[in-house]
Write a protein that holds these residues in place. Structure first.
Motif, PDB file in Angstrom:
ATOM      1  N   GLY A 232       0.810  -1.211   0.000  1.00 21.92           N
ATOM      2  CA  GLY A 232       0.000   0.000   0.000  1.00 21.92           C
ATOM      3  C   GLY A 232       0.845   1.263   0.000  1.00 21.92           C
ATOM      4  N   GLY A 233       1.919   1.257   0.802  1.00 28.08           N
ATOM      5  CA  GLY A 233       2.813   2.413   0.816  1.00 28.08           C
ATOM      6  C   GLY A 233       3.470   2.629  -0.525  1.00 28.08           C
ATOM      7  N   ASP A 234       3.921   1.529  -1.143  1.00 31.44           N
ATOM      8  CA  ASP A 234       4.548   1.633  -2.468  1.00 31.44           C
ATOM      9  C   ASP A 234       3.541   2.061  -3.531  1.00 31.44           C
ATOM     10  OD1 ASP A 234       6.980   0.893  -1.438  1.00 31.44           O
ATOM     11  OD2 ASP A 234       6.926  -1.170  -2.179  1.00 31.44           O
ATOM     12  N   ALA A 235       2.284   1.626  -3.383  1.00 32.76           N
ATOM     13  CA  ALA A 235       1.260   2.001  -4.361  1.00 32.76           C
ATOM     14  C   ALA A 235       1.058   3.508  -4.387  1.00 32.76           C
ATOM     15  CB  ALA A 235      -0.056   1.290  -4.045  1.00 32.76           C
ATOM     16  N   VAL A 236       1.032   4.116  -3.210  1.00 31.37           N
ATOM     17  CA  VAL A 236       0.808   5.564  -3.135  1.00 31.37           C
ATOM     18  C   VAL A 236       2.052   6.344  -3.541  1.00 31.37           C
ATOM     19  CG1 VAL A 236       0.368   7.480  -1.536  1.00 31.37           C
ATOM     20  CG2 VAL A 236      -1.024   5.403  -1.423  1.00 31.37           C
ATOM     21  N   SER A 237       3.207   5.959  -2.986  1.00 29.74           N
ATOM     22  CA  SER A 237       4.414   6.748  -3.231  1.00 29.74           C
ATOM     23  C   SER A 237       5.026   6.499  -4.608  1.00 29.74           C
ATOM     24  CB  SER A 237       5.463   6.447  -2.151  1.00 29.74           C
ATOM     25  OG  SER A 237       5.848   5.084  -2.191  1.00 29.74           O
TER      26      SER A 237
ATOM     27  N   VAL B  93       5.273  13.055   0.227  1.00 27.99           N
ATOM     28  CA  VAL B  93       3.821  13.244   0.181  1.00 27.99           C
ATOM     29  C   VAL B  93       3.111  12.010   0.724  1.00 27.99           C
ATOM     30  CG1 VAL B  93       1.826  13.582  -1.328  1.00 27.99           C
ATOM     31  CG2 VAL B  93       3.938  14.869  -1.737  1.00 27.99           C
ATOM     32  N   GLY B  94       3.609  10.824   0.348  1.00 28.99           N
ATOM     33  CA  GLY B  94       3.026   9.588   0.869  1.00 28.99           C
ATOM     34  C   GLY B  94       3.098   9.535   2.386  1.00 28.99           C
ATOM     35  N   THR B  95       4.253   9.942   2.938  1.00 30.65           N
ATOM     36  CA  THR B  95       4.408   9.966   4.394  1.00 30.65           C
ATOM     37  C   THR B  95       3.426  10.938   5.026  1.00 30.65           C
ATOM     38  OG1 THR B  95       6.760   9.374   4.261  1.00 30.65           O
ATOM     39  CG2 THR B  95       6.009  10.445   6.287  1.00 30.65           C
ATOM     40  N   ALA B  96       3.252  12.110   4.421  1.00 27.91           N
ATOM     41  CA  ALA B  96       2.312  13.097   4.965  1.00 27.91           C
ATOM     42  C   ALA B  96       0.885  12.555   4.971  1.00 27.91           C
ATOM     43  CB  ALA B  96       2.393  14.383   4.148  1.00 27.91           C
ATOM     44  N   ILE B  97       0.497  11.885   3.895  1.00 31.69           N
ATOM     45  CA  ILE B  97      -0.859  11.323   3.808  1.00 31.69           C
ATOM     46  C   ILE B  97      -1.075  10.271   4.888  1.00 31.69           C
ATOM     47  CG2 ILE B  97      -2.408   9.904   2.404  1.00 31.69           C
ATOM     48  CD1 ILE B  97      -1.208  11.306  -0.062  1.00 31.69           C
ATOM     49  N   PHE B  98      -0.144   9.317   4.967  1.00 28.19           N
ATOM     50  CA  PHE B  98      -0.319   8.221   5.918  1.00 28.19           C
ATOM     51  C   PHE B  98      -0.113   8.677   7.360  1.00 28.19           C
ATOM     52  CE2 PHE B  98       0.816   5.550   2.098  1.00 28.19           C
ATOM     53  CZ  PHE B  98      -0.464   5.020   1.964  1.00 28.19           C
TER      54      PHE B  98
ATOM     55  N   VAL C   5       2.582   4.187   7.083  1.00 22.55           N
ATOM     56  CA  VAL C   5       3.433   5.357   7.313  1.00 22.55           C
ATOM     57  C   VAL C   5       4.868   4.909   7.585  1.00 22.55           C
ATOM     58  CG1 VAL C   5       3.117   5.587   9.833  1.00 22.55           C
ATOM     59  CG2 VAL C   5       3.555   7.597   8.449  1.00 22.55           C
ATOM     60  N   GLY C   6       5.031   3.743   8.196  1.00 25.14           N
ATOM     61  CA  GLY C   6       6.377   3.220   8.410  1.00 25.14           C
ATOM     62  C   GLY C   6       7.092   2.929   7.107  1.00 25.14           C
ATOM     63  N   THR C   7       6.345   2.418   6.121  1.00 23.62           N
ATOM     64  CA  THR C   7       6.939   2.112   4.816  1.00 23.62           C
ATOM     65  C   THR C   7       7.442   3.376   4.129  1.00 23.62           C
ATOM     66  OG1 THR C   7       5.567   0.146   4.480  1.00 23.62           O
ATOM     67  CG2 THR C   7       6.442   1.215   2.506  1.00 23.62           C
ATOM     68  N   THR C   8       6.575   4.376   4.005  1.00 24.58           N
ATOM     69  CA  THR C   8       6.971   5.585   3.275  1.00 24.58           C
ATOM     70  C   THR C   8       8.004   6.407   4.053  1.00 24.58           C
ATOM     71  OG1 THR C   8       5.026   6.723   4.189  1.00 24.58           O
ATOM     72  CG2 THR C   8       4.798   5.735   1.997  1.00 24.58           C
TER      73      THR C   8
ATOM     74  N   THR D 139       5.581   3.480  20.071  1.00 23.87           N
ATOM     75  CA  THR D 139       6.540   2.376  19.980  1.00 23.87           C
ATOM     76  C   THR D 139       6.261   1.513  18.758  1.00 23.87           C
ATOM     77  OG1 THR D 139       6.759   2.345  22.393  1.00 23.87           O
ATOM     78  CG2 THR D 139       7.492   0.390  21.203  1.00 23.87           C
ATOM     79  N   ILE D 140       4.997   1.239  18.508  1.00 27.66           N
ATOM     80  CA  ILE D 140       4.634   0.445  17.334  1.00 27.66           C
ATOM     81  C   ILE D 140       5.034   1.158  16.042  1.00 27.66           C
ATOM     82  CG2 ILE D 140       2.637  -0.271  15.945  1.00 27.66           C
ATOM     83  CD1 ILE D 140       1.417  -1.423  18.418  1.00 27.66           C
ATOM     84  N   MET D 141       4.796   2.459  15.978  1.00 27.79           N
ATOM     85  CA  MET D 141       5.161   3.209  14.775  1.00 27.79           C
ATOM     86  C   MET D 141       6.662   3.124  14.516  1.00 27.79           C
ATOM     87  SD  MET D 141       6.341   6.215  13.291  1.00 27.79           S
ATOM     88  CE  MET D 141       6.312   7.508  14.522  1.00 27.79           C
ATOM     89  N   PHE D 142       7.481   3.267  15.576  1.00 26.63           N
ATOM     90  CA  PHE D 142       8.923   3.147  15.406  1.00 26.63           C
ATOM     91  C   PHE D 142       9.303   1.722  14.986  1.00 26.63           C
ATOM     92  CE2 PHE D 142       9.632   6.838  18.534  1.00 26.63           C
ATOM     93  CZ  PHE D 142       9.820   7.737  17.501  1.00 26.63           C
ATOM     94  N   SER D 143       8.648   0.727  15.571  1.00 28.37           N
ATOM     95  CA  SER D 143       8.982  -0.666  15.238  1.00 28.37           C
ATOM     96  C   SER D 143       8.612  -0.986  13.794  1.00 28.37           C
ATOM     97  CB  SER D 143       8.275  -1.634  16.195  1.00 28.37           C
ATOM     98  OG  SER D 143       6.896  -1.748  15.912  1.00 28.37           O
ATOM     99  N   GLN D 144       7.485  -0.446  13.323  1.00 33.07           N
ATOM    100  CA  GLN D 144       7.077  -0.683  11.942  1.00 33.07           C
ATOM    101  C   GLN D 144       8.044  -0.017  10.959  1.00 33.07           C
ATOM    102  OE1 GLN D 144       4.875  -2.961  11.932  1.00 33.07           O
ATOM    103  NE2 GLN D 144       2.812  -2.272  12.365  1.00 33.07           N
ATOM    104  N   THR D 145       8.479   1.188  11.291  1.00 35.96           N
ATOM    105  CA  THR D 145       9.411   1.902  10.419  1.00 35.96           C
ATOM    106  C   THR D 145      10.767   1.203  10.415  1.00 35.96           C
ATOM    107  OG1 THR D 145       8.270   3.942  11.054  1.00 35.96           O
ATOM    108  CG2 THR D 145      10.318   4.182   9.848  1.00 35.96           C
TER     109      THR D 145
END
Length: 252
Positions: A33-38, A47-52, A84-87, A142-148
């Motif tokens: 999904g992150g790759d699809a948007v960005s 921009v993808g990061t801002a959206i997510f 958001v972690g992906t982008t 913590t989850i957001m950091f772990s996902q990124t």
């Protein structure tokens, strides 16, 4: 909800086999999904990061304000953290030129710092302690950091270390199997093992997502990012709808 229920019910689901199945599907969706948007939509990593990030902040706010555990809301928030972690990881690694190793090191430091502050502030980083707004805020940060971090690790292993997407999937799948064995046969802290598994499922999802949508020449299957994301989302919705999940028991 009665006061005694608030004291014993957590805002996060009970950690079961189903939890991990949905988590891996959600992290894979985060990658596609992150790759699809960005990339597919050409919006770029920033921009993808801002959206997510906007979706993530709204989802976390609604989740924290909720009075009880809602499976659909919880998993929506998880998907928001993984996209958001992906982008964000791609933006740091590629657009800012930090590189996979530098990005992974920075994100690992942020993850450790988040867990340390959480522990110092509330006295526990166990998911059983996530029953107050303050603990829940630490949980989602913590989850957001772990996902990124997981995204950066997956890209580092698959691209930087040259293992490829299949090799990366085998590596992270093997490491998860080790964590399962440690859970079954040792008395190592269940909290430590949970966070190890939580972090490792993200790079596994990252390499699986890349395996699905990257070009054949790069070692992928060249499937549509949008199509793969739709299938993964459909699977998650079906799992959440068909298999009831209970809230975890809050620690006293």
């Amino acid at each position: 909800m009665r006061d005694d229920e608030k004291d014993t019910s957590s805002k996060v689901p009970e950690v079961t086999f189903l939890f991990w199945v949905i988590k891996i599907a959600a992290t894979t969706l985060g990658e596609t999904g992150g790759d699809a948007v960005s990339m597919s939509l050409g919006l770029g990593y920033l921009v993808g990061t801002a959206i997510f990030a906007g979706i993530f902040l709204v989802a976390v706010a609604v989740q924290i304000r909720a009075r009880r555990f809602h499976p659909a809301l919880y998993w929506t928030t998880i998907i928001a953290t993984t996209t958001v972690g992906t982008t964000l990881a791609d933006f740091a690694d590629r657009s800012l030129g930090i590189g996979y190793a530098g990005g992974s090191a920075l994100l690992l430091a942020l993850l450790i710092a988040s867990l340390a502050v959480w522990q110092r502030t509330t006295g526990s980083v166990s998911v059983a302690s996530v029953s107050s707004p303050r603990a829940e805020l630490f949980y989602w940060v913590t989850i957001m950091f772990s996902q990124t971090l997981g995204t950066a690790l997956g890209d580092w292993v698959a691209d930087g270390a040259g293992l490829g997407y299949r090799g990366g999937a085998l590596l992270f799948g093997g490491l998860l199997a080790v964590v399962v064995a440690l859970f079954a046969f040792t008395r190592i802290s269940r909290t430590v093992l949970f966070w190890l598994a939580f972090v490792l499922t993200r790079p596994l999802g990252a390499v699986l997502g890349d395996l699905l949508d990257k070009p054949v020449s790069a070692g992928g299957l060249d499937l549509s990012r949008v199509g793969a994301s739709a299938v993964l989302l459909g699977c998650i919705v079906a799992l959440v709808a068909l298999f009831p999940q209970r809230a975890g028991r809050a620690a006293h």
